[in-house]
Design a protein around this motif. Structure first.
Motif: not given
Length: 293
Positions: A220-228, A268-276
């Motif tokens: 579910g967090n596949i698009m939420s890569i650590g930015f830092e 857009f990134n968050s919506v993709i995360n929710v779908i996944l």
């Protein structure tokens, strides 16, 4: 609620924090649909609908950004998810308490190192005159500037991530394995089950529910890569593979000041995360139903 009001009061501070820091900021998502001007404010800025999204999807960088983000996340999940499970299974089988604690200390320590320090270590280790290139030179190879080669970025990111977090991530699996009945293991040994069969038929079924939950959350967090880490590992030469959605949002939003456009990309990134998340949850649920669980 009257009977258990103490429990509700106990949860209240956490609930208030979630509302303030998670739900209230959702109001700011309106910026994605507006030509946002800080002087006019969110409500005063003109409404432009989905133009920011259309702008992003029509940009030449869209497919590259999306591809880089998905590849980095998917490969990270593919190679990173099994490592904590394997570590937990191995640690669980160590009978010496002293040895087990010392190994755990070594494995857990990287989790408490700052991302900035980790990236610094990576740059030192992989520099043209660093230890890795020194070993390559000893075997007759030529020095490689790993940090300027786009092809090495994903491997460096994923391997450093595994080194930093895999040990700490194994804690939850070790806690579950601690509940395995010793009588069950003794019975398996009497039936002639070797250590691998014990792991397959006793240990893995014990931690399977936790593995499923962890996998769903990770997917579910596949698009939420650590930015830092991605931003700190980024150089002018590895941009083709290191530029991902979070770093692009940072540059567009905070460096260039295009808040509406950057918010649209983030949404857009968050919506993709929710779908996944929903998709993986549904797949896992069906698989479990098929197994009669």
């Amino acid at each position: 609620m009257k009977e258990n009001y103490q429990l509700y009061l106990f949860v209240l501070p956490a609930l208030v924090l979630v509302i303030i820091f998670k739900y209230v900021p959702m109001y700011g998502a309106l910026i994605a649909f507006k030509d946002f001007n800080p002087l006019q404010g969110i409500m005063g800025s003109p409404w432009i609908g989905v133009k920011n999204f259309e702008k992003f999807m029509s940009t030449p960088d869209f497919m590259n950004l999306l591809g880089n983000t998905l590849k980095l996340s998917a490969f990270g999940l593919l190679f990173g998810f099994p490592v904590p499970v394997i570590l937990a299974l191995m640690l669980h089988r160590i009978r010496s308490v002293v040895l087990k604690k010392n190994i755990q200390l070594i494995l857990y320590a990287p989790n408490f190192i700052s991302v900035v320090v980790v990236v610094g270590i990576v740059f030192i280790m992989l520099s043209p005159v660093g230890p890795i290139n020194h070993i390559i030179n000893l075997f007759g190879g030529k020095s490689i500037d790993f940090m300027t080669e786009p092809g090495f970025f994903r491997s460096i990111y994923i391997i450093s991530d595994i080194w930093q977090f895999a040990g700490w991530a194994s804690v939850v699996y070790l806690a579950a394995l601690a509940n395995v009945s010793q009588d069950l293991i003794d019975a398996a040994k009497m039936d002639g089950a070797n250590i691998f069969k014990q792991i397959i038929h006793i240990d893995l079924p014990t931690i399977k529910p936790i593995m499923v939950i962890q996998f769903i959350l990770a997917a579910g967090n596949i698009m939420s890569i650590g930015f830092e880490k991605a931003y700190l590992l980024q150089t002018s030469m590895n941009i083709p593979s290191s530029e991902i959605l979070p770093t692009y949002v940072f540059k567009i939003g905070l460096q260039m000041g295009d808040y509406g456009y950057s918010t649209a990309i983030g949404l857009f990134n968050s919506v993709i995360n929710v779908i996944l998340l929903l998709t993986v949850n549904k797949i896992v649920k069906r698989l479990n139903e098929g197994e009669g669980l």
